[in-house]
Enzyme design. Structure first.
Site, mmCIF file in Angstrom:
data_model
loop_
_atom_site.group_PDB
_atom_site.id
_atom_site.type_symbol
_atom_site.label_atom_id
_atom_site.label_comp_id
_atom_site.label_asym_id
_atom_site.label_seq_id
_atom_site.Cartn_x
_atom_site.Cartn_y
_atom_site.Cartn_z
ATOM 1 N N THR A 144 -6.899 -1.174 -2.279
ATOM 2 C CA THR A 144 -6.713 -2.480 -2.724
ATOM 3 C C THR A 144 -6.434 -3.379 -1.391
ATOM 4 O O THR A 144 -5.729 -2.766 -0.502
ATOM 5 C CB THR A 144 -5.518 -2.437 -3.795
ATOM 6 N N TYR A 178 3.632 -0.579 -5.097
ATOM 7 C CA TYR A 178 2.149 -0.183 -5.159
ATOM 8 C C TYR A 178 1.350 -0.426 -4.196
ATOM 9 O O TYR A 178 0.570 0.731 -3.860
ATOM 10 C CB TYR A 178 1.789 -1.461 -6.327
#
Length: 314
Positions: A126, A149
């Site tokens: 990501t 995250y």
């Protein structure tokens, strides 16, 4: 060719499985743990067409608690998408879920791949690993994640790299930038915006709404991901997958108001920890190695997502 896709019932994973099955002589093994109960109905909906395909086999299992060696028998390529998503929910005690499913599960899968060689292990990462950067971000930029995250996904990348270095696992890392489109999770921004405008409910905006994102339509993202299957000279590479159209949150809402012919009611909230002000992908490497050219405009993508939400979520 037999391909294993983890996270197969998710937003991007289900699109990827459908696209792979369009290739002749490809069999897909889909794995999903249905870890977040509130997403169960959405995931079942995502799978409905896949389950009718005789070349698709689905296993609802937790990667940490299943016989991975048996599942990997005869598998040629792995796409590892399974992860707990979300920047805002990764703080506090919930981080344990991110450790378990984004880090531990990845390490266990890599351990089994040592004994079950594959031609490619494609790890989906990501843009959150980059943190706050100015201008276009190339893969050479030093990762400085702003959220737990992002840390969990970057740790997964590092695990892939050390297993490649020590055991020769043929790793490819793809970093996605803000993917949107049909089947996007209900907690994600565009889904919330569209549903809120249609139902006349206030839309929560974190910060002033001027933050910009490099939005990537899901089918463009999937085309790039499938291209990695046969691409040459990609082993060991990290590759950005982004769109061609950046916009601010307020610009997106304006586009949705025009599309839906309704005004949005905005409720401005404090900016959330972990959210960068801007993201912008340098996709020149993807263009060179994957022959990647994003095609869907933000306007058209929003239209397609709106149709999907009206059909399946209202």
């Amino acid at each position: 060719m037999k391909i294993l896709v983890t996270g197969a019932a998710g937003f991007i994973g289900s699109h990827l499985c459908e696209r792979l099955l369009e290739i002749n002589d490809v069999e897909v093994i889909g794995i999903d743990g249905f870890i977040i109960p509130s997403l169960n109905q959405t995931k079942l909906r995502n799978l409905r067409f896949l389950l009718t395909n005789p070349r698709f086999a689905f296993h609802q299992v937790d990667l940490r608690q299943t016989d991975l060696k048996q599942l990997l028998e005869g598998v040629d390529v792995i796409y590892h998408l399974a992860a707990i998503p979300g920047v805002r929910t990764s703080w506090g005690s919930d981080f344990q879920l991110y450790v378990d499913h984004n880090i531990v599960a990845t390490q266990l899968l890599l351990e089994v791949v040592r004994e079950c060689p594959v031609s490619k292990f494609i790890y989906i990462s990501t843009s959150s690993v980059y943190g706050e950067k100015a201008g276009k971000v190339a893969e050479t930029s030093i990762p400085t994640p702003l959220s737990p995250y992002g840390v969990s996904k970057l740790t997964g990348e590092y695990l892939c790299k050390v297993y490649q270095e020590s055991y020769g696992i043929p790793i490819v890392i793809l970093r996605y930038f803000t993917v949107f489109g049909p089947r996007q999770r209900s907690d994600m921004a565009f889904h919330r915006f569209i549903k809120g405008i249609i139902k006349g409910e206030p839309i929560q905006i974190y910060g002033n709404g001027l933050q910009t994102r490099d939005f990537t339509y899901v089918k463009d993202c999937v085309e790039a991901t499938v291209s990695a299957l046969d691409a040459k000279d990609v082993i060991g590479e990290v590759i950005n997958i982004g769109g061609f159209e950046r916009a601010s949150i307020l610009e997106v809402i304006s586009m949705l108001e025009n599309l839906l012919k309704q005004k949005a009611t905005l409720e401005f909230m404090d900016r959330q920890n972990g959210d960068p002000l801007n993201t912008w992908a340098d996709i020149s490497k993807a263009q060179r190695l994957l022959n990647y050219t994003p095609e869907c405009s933000l306007q058209e993508g929003l239209k397609q997502q709106t149709i999907d939400i009206c059909k399946n979520y209202l």
